[in-house]
Design an enzyme around this catalytic site. Structure first.
Site, PDB file in Angstrom:
ATOM      1  N   ASP A   1      23.332 -15.336 -17.207  1.00  0.00           N
ATOM      2  CA  ASP A   1      22.698 -15.642 -18.473  1.00  0.00           C
ATOM      3  C   ASP A   1      21.212 -15.310 -18.389  1.00  0.00           C
ATOM      4  OD1 ASP A   1      22.972 -16.458 -21.091  1.00  0.00           O
ATOM      5  OD2 ASP A   1      22.349 -18.507 -20.661  1.00  0.00           O
TER       6      ASP A   1
ATOM      7  N   GLU B   1      23.684 -16.573 -28.619  1.00  0.00           N
ATOM      8  CA  GLU B   1      23.447 -15.406 -27.772  1.00  0.00           C
ATOM      9  C   GLU B   1      24.459 -14.310 -28.088  1.00  0.00           C
ATOM     10  OE1 GLU B   1      22.899 -16.069 -23.606  1.00  0.00           O
ATOM     11  OE2 GLU B   1      22.307 -18.172 -23.861  1.00  0.00           O
TER      12      GLU B   1
ATOM     13  N   LYS C   1      24.540 -26.273 -17.657  1.00  0.00           N
ATOM     14  CA  LYS C   1      25.094 -25.084 -18.311  1.00  0.00           C
ATOM     15  C   LYS C   1      26.521 -24.809 -17.861  1.00  0.00           C
ATOM     16  CE  LYS C   1      21.003 -23.448 -19.959  1.00  0.00           C
ATOM     17  NZ  LYS C   1      20.768 -22.818 -21.271  1.00  0.00           N
TER      18      LYS C   1
ATOM     19  N   ARG D   1      20.518 -30.607 -22.512  1.00  0.00           N
ATOM     20  CA  ARG D   1      19.063 -30.530 -22.309  1.00  0.00           C
ATOM     21  C   ARG D   1      18.519 -31.629 -21.404  1.00  0.00           C
ATOM     22  NH1 ARG D   1      18.490 -25.369 -23.599  1.00  0.00           N
ATOM     23  NH2 ARG D   1      19.166 -24.929 -25.718  1.00  0.00           N
TER      24      ARG D   1
ATOM     25  N   TYR E   1      17.320 -14.576 -20.522  1.00  0.00           N
ATOM     26  CA  TYR E   1      16.320 -15.425 -21.182  1.00  0.00           C
ATOM     27  C   TYR E   1      15.390 -14.468 -21.917  1.00  0.00           C
ATOM     28  CZ  TYR E   1      12.984 -19.475 -20.928  1.00  0.00           C
ATOM     29  OH  TYR E   1      12.150 -20.544 -21.170  1.00  0.00           O
TER      30      TYR E   1
ATOM     31  N   ARG F   1       6.548 -27.037 -20.647  1.00  0.00           N
ATOM     32  CA  ARG F   1       5.415 -26.823 -19.742  1.00  0.00           C
ATOM     33  C   ARG F   1       4.076 -26.764 -20.469  1.00  0.00           C
ATOM     34  NH1 ARG F   1       9.612 -23.720 -17.930  1.00  0.00           N
ATOM     35  NH2 ARG F   1       9.040 -21.989 -19.283  1.00  0.00           N
TER      36      ARG F   1
ATOM     37  N   GLU G   1      23.411 -22.599 -27.817  1.00  0.00           N
ATOM     38  CA  GLU G   1      22.483 -21.473 -27.682  1.00  0.00           C
ATOM     39  C   GLU G   1      23.148 -20.248 -28.283  1.00  0.00           C
ATOM     40  OE1 GLU G   1      21.083 -21.064 -23.626  1.00  0.00           O
ATOM     41  OE2 GLU G   1      19.448 -22.472 -24.032  1.00  0.00           O
TER      42      GLU G   1
ATOM     43  N   THR H   1      30.928 -22.268 -21.879  1.00  0.00           N
ATOM     44  CA  THR H   1      30.256 -21.212 -22.631  1.00  0.00           C
ATOM     45  C   THR H   1      31.342 -20.585 -23.484  1.00  0.00           C
ATOM     46  OG1 THR H   1      28.600 -20.806 -20.922  1.00  0.00           O
ATOM     47  CG2 THR H   1      29.061 -18.989 -22.446  1.00  0.00           C
TER      48      THR H   1
ATOM     49  N   GLU I   1      15.047 -26.122 -30.324  1.00  0.00           N
ATOM     50  CA  GLU I   1      13.920 -25.525 -31.041  1.00  0.00           C
ATOM     51  C   GLU I   1      13.852 -26.027 -32.496  1.00  0.00           C
ATOM     52  OE1 GLU I   1      15.611 -21.724 -29.350  1.00  0.00           O
ATOM     53  OE2 GLU I   1      13.591 -21.052 -29.897  1.00  0.00           O
TER      54      GLU I   1
ATOM     55  N   ASP J   1      26.085 -20.582 -25.364  1.00  0.00           N
ATOM     56  CA  ASP J   1      25.891 -21.183 -24.044  1.00  0.00           C
ATOM     57  C   ASP J   1      25.522 -22.656 -24.222  1.00  0.00           C
ATOM     58  OD1 ASP J   1      25.787 -20.991 -21.209  1.00  0.00           O
ATOM     59  OD2 ASP J   1      23.608 -21.045 -21.321  1.00  0.00           O
TER      60      ASP J   1
ATOM     61  N   GLN K   1      19.485 -30.761 -17.895  1.00  0.00           N
ATOM     62  CA  GLN K   1      18.666 -29.610 -17.507  1.00  0.00           C
ATOM     63  C   GLN K   1      17.246 -30.023 -17.110  1.00  0.00           C
ATOM     64  OE1 GLN K   1      18.608 -26.579 -20.540  1.00  0.00           O
ATOM     65  NE2 GLN K   1      17.369 -25.150 -19.366  1.00  0.00           N
TER      66      GLN K   1
ATOM     67  N   HIS L   1      12.271 -17.738 -28.303  1.00  0.00           N
ATOM     68  CA  HIS L   1      12.935 -18.850 -27.610  1.00  0.00           C
ATOM     69  C   HIS L   1      12.171 -19.221 -26.339  1.00  0.00           C
ATOM     70  CE1 HIS L   1      16.101 -21.376 -25.923  1.00  0.00           C
ATOM     71  NE2 HIS L   1      16.047 -20.653 -24.816  1.00  0.00           N
TER      72      HIS L   1
ATOM     73  N   THR M   1      18.959 -16.949 -25.526  1.00  0.00           N
ATOM     74  CA  THR M   1      18.971 -17.440 -26.899  1.00  0.00           C
ATOM     75  C   THR M   1      18.117 -16.551 -27.794  1.00  0.00           C
ATOM     76  OG1 THR M   1      19.198 -19.643 -26.004  1.00  0.00           O
ATOM     77  CG2 THR M   1      18.568 -19.479 -28.319  1.00  0.00           C
TER      78      THR M   1
ATOM     79  N   TYR N   1      16.434 -28.902 -13.206  1.00  0.00           N
ATOM     80  CA  TYR N   1      16.159 -27.461 -13.146  1.00  0.00           C
ATOM     81  C   TYR N   1      15.059 -27.041 -12.184  1.00  0.00           C
ATOM     82  CZ  TYR N   1      11.808 -26.756 -15.836  1.00  0.00           C
ATOM     83  OH  TYR N   1      10.506 -26.717 -16.240  1.00  0.00           O
TER      84      TYR N   1
END
Lengths: 415, 415
Positions: free
Chosen positions: B124, B199, B249, B233, B126, B140, B197, B253, B359, B229, B236, B131, B345, B240
């Protein structure tokens, strides 16, 4: 601890031989005359299990028809026990069937070993505490060395099954995007910090579609192999934020050629280390699920003698494979026959006990000196790396068969 | 742009039908009478390709003997073209073989759709810039939103192939370790921030053992599916660092049931967005390798009408699947027939164009209002999520078939 079980295959009766009757590891071999097939190591020989079933000496519904142990693993744990019992009886000193079996023995020196199973998916964990602290200190500083989640869950990432190869397969130095801390922009070049990782791999035998308890997970494991998760440290440093290692770990992962069954290791079970923080119930230890296995890493520069770089033991892991598998399935993730779970790098607390050159050379700052006077920070082209593993019983040894790989130069590229 | 190619299957000739003769997507179906097999969608019908080969109408060496398109994909691109040409001729308005083919048509309403191919491994990416900026800002902060490597390499992680399911498969809310920013310790509980997600998945048809150029990678791709996917959250956020998403994840899927071939999308190729920073040579664009595909996400609470949550387009991706595959193979990672690469995504720049609830609700702080007045931050049990995709030609549409999943409550657990 049980003693050596003697076999009519004399070479299997030596206290230091890796393949006594107590072991009976499973592999896939071919010879100049015979195509690849399932076999069992006994002393210096391999017993041709496919031929054994074709001759009607054992009967497992054609599970050995293909050159892989996956079909047999899928039969489930009752059949795993039955084969082991039958092979033990057939090969024991008291067996009356030595003459019947002898035609189905092949000398190991005449055999080529292949991947013993098809890797369904490969997951690599990070369960060695010394390794996690060492790498964390180098990458994030001593204060943030151990990530906050590390004492609560066995951290892992999905690796790449297509890149798993059997011992003896040469490994080309990878290309990748590199960007040093002082470089303005990245460049595409052969890896300059290619490394090994000393690990043990657990093989899932019993598939599942729902979360497993730690006991169920332990029961689902078929056996163990040595595992070298070759790692491109410079590619890793540039790529790993925020989604983890990817191409830095995708060139190759080498496994030892013989699956040492969980049954063979039963007498070597040991507990995980004391917990600094209690685990949540679903991951709690329910019995000894690590194994007392001595491990070593050695390196031979091209055409030169081997230097032993380090010694350690599987007891250095903070989480067992059963705990890793319980965590792996906790989200409902389906697990399949042939899934391979790497333990994470196993390092002791001292420099001569570390399981990677990254740690031994402390990020390349303290070169390691070999017996011939050469030094290494990371691997050079032509270097041959060997991992060994041994569980030592009363007058016998359970060996894994070496896990070997030689570094070849990077491929030429036009762009 | 070509026009509609008319078929003797009348339902295929409507400008808005997802499966005109221009499309010919590949799936696997069963009926009450027939076991699972390969088929091609045409209008409201499915042409039974296995039966077609058994009747000698097409001949591909038994590639349709198993209920999966992997064997056919492995035949290579010359055979991919030949089947498409032959099917186009057989099904075109001018065909003289309508009466021969009619017995091999099955109405889609009588068919159950299955996984169209066996996923070898799942990766997968990114690659949606909006996104990545949105999630990076939330996780972050705005200053570190886009990781430093993001404009230089298509960041991705290995996912879990065993968890890929076909549209219509229900998805149980996962359990996992959760630890909120204000919690002292983690707890094991059902996910409270379960998300989708949006995709597009690219399917590798041609295997490789060495690094691929972008052009070679584009040639190796067989086709595309819609891909959701599902993402936990809260799991994650806790797991992560430092090795990336893992159990967050791994629950499921979902992919759409029809493989839309690269050939069917040929007329919809578009360029990637302008580059802020030039890519290194091995990843440089060599032609238009994204596709102009309109995408939408909708949500239906249990027993209620559907609300459209967002609209976007594949053009929002910063990297094409060909660039992702070139990067994926750059370390020497072997790629296999059936490898599935998720795009990452896809989000537009506005809230009603975002491809995840994370989002749309900005981390749960701004609930989304549905048409019936209910609100959502994340998914509730009973919610049905549907992804749709359409490329719009001159008087015809290339549709993907919906990618649907309904959320079921978490399983009960004892511990």
């Amino acid at each position: 601890m049980t003693k050596l079980t003697r076999s009519w295959v004399e070479s299997a009766n030596s206290a230091n031989h890796p393949f006594p009757l107590n072991n009976l590891p499973y592999g896939v071999f071919s010879t100049a005359k015979e195509d690849a097939r399932c076999g069992v190591a006994i002393g210096n020989e391999i017993l041709d299990v496919r031929a054994l079933e074709e001759a009607g000496i054992v009967s497992f519904g054609g599970a050995f028809a293909h050159p892989t142990w996956n079909d047999f693993m899928a039969l489930g744990s009752a059949e795993w026990s039955r084969l082991r019992q039958e092979l033990t009886a057939l090969l024991s000193e008291a067996s009356t069937q030595a003459n019947t079996l002898r035609p189905h023995l092949v000398s190991q020196k005449d055999a080529t070993l292949h991947m013993p199973f098809n890797v369904a998916e490969f997951t690599d964990f990070y369960a060695g505490r010394n390794h996690a602290v060492n790498v964390g200190t180098m990458f994030r500083g001593a204060e943030n060395a151990l990530p906050p989640n590390w004492l609560h869950i066995p951290i892992g990432y999905n690796g790449r099954a297509s890149s798993v190869v059997v011992s003896g397969t040469p490994v080309h130095r990878p290309w990748g995007q590199l960007k040093g801390p002082n470089d303005e922009t990245p460049r595409f070049a052969p890896c300059e910090r290619f490394d090994l990782e000393l690990e043990i791999g657990a093989i899932v035998g019993t598939p599942s579609n729902n979360p497993l308890s730690v006991d169920e997970a332990d029961a689902a494991i078929f056996g163990y192999v040595l595992l070298n998760d070759w790692s491109a440290r410079d590619i890793q440093a540039w790529e790993y934020q925020p989604l983890g290692p990817f191409q830095s770990k995708a060139t190759a992962t080498t496994i030892s050629p013989w699956i040492v069954t969980k049954a063979a290791l039963e007498h070597f079970r040991i507990d995980t280390p004391p917990r600094e923080v209690a685990l949540l119930d679903h991951l709690k230890d329910t019995g000894p699920m690590l194994y007392d296995i001595d491990l070593a890493v050695s390196l031979a520069p091209q055409g030169q003698k081997t230097s032993v770089l380090s010694h350690t033991n599987m007891r250095e892991l903070y989480y067992s494979a059963a705990q890793q598998l319980a965590h792996h399935s906790s989200s409902g993730c389906p697990m399949r026959t042939g899934d391979l779970l790497g333990s994470g790098t196993i390092s002791g607390s001292e420099k001569h006990e570390f399981g990677s050159l990254l740690e031994m050379s402390w990020g390349g700052k303290e070169p390691v000196t070999l017996d011939n006077g050469e030094t290494r920070t990371f691997l050079q082209d032509g270097d041959t790396l060997t991992l060994t593993g041994k569980a030592r019983g009363d007058g016998y040894t359970i060996g894994f068969g070496d896990c070997v790989g030689t570094i070849l130069p990077a491929h030429e590229r036009k762009d």
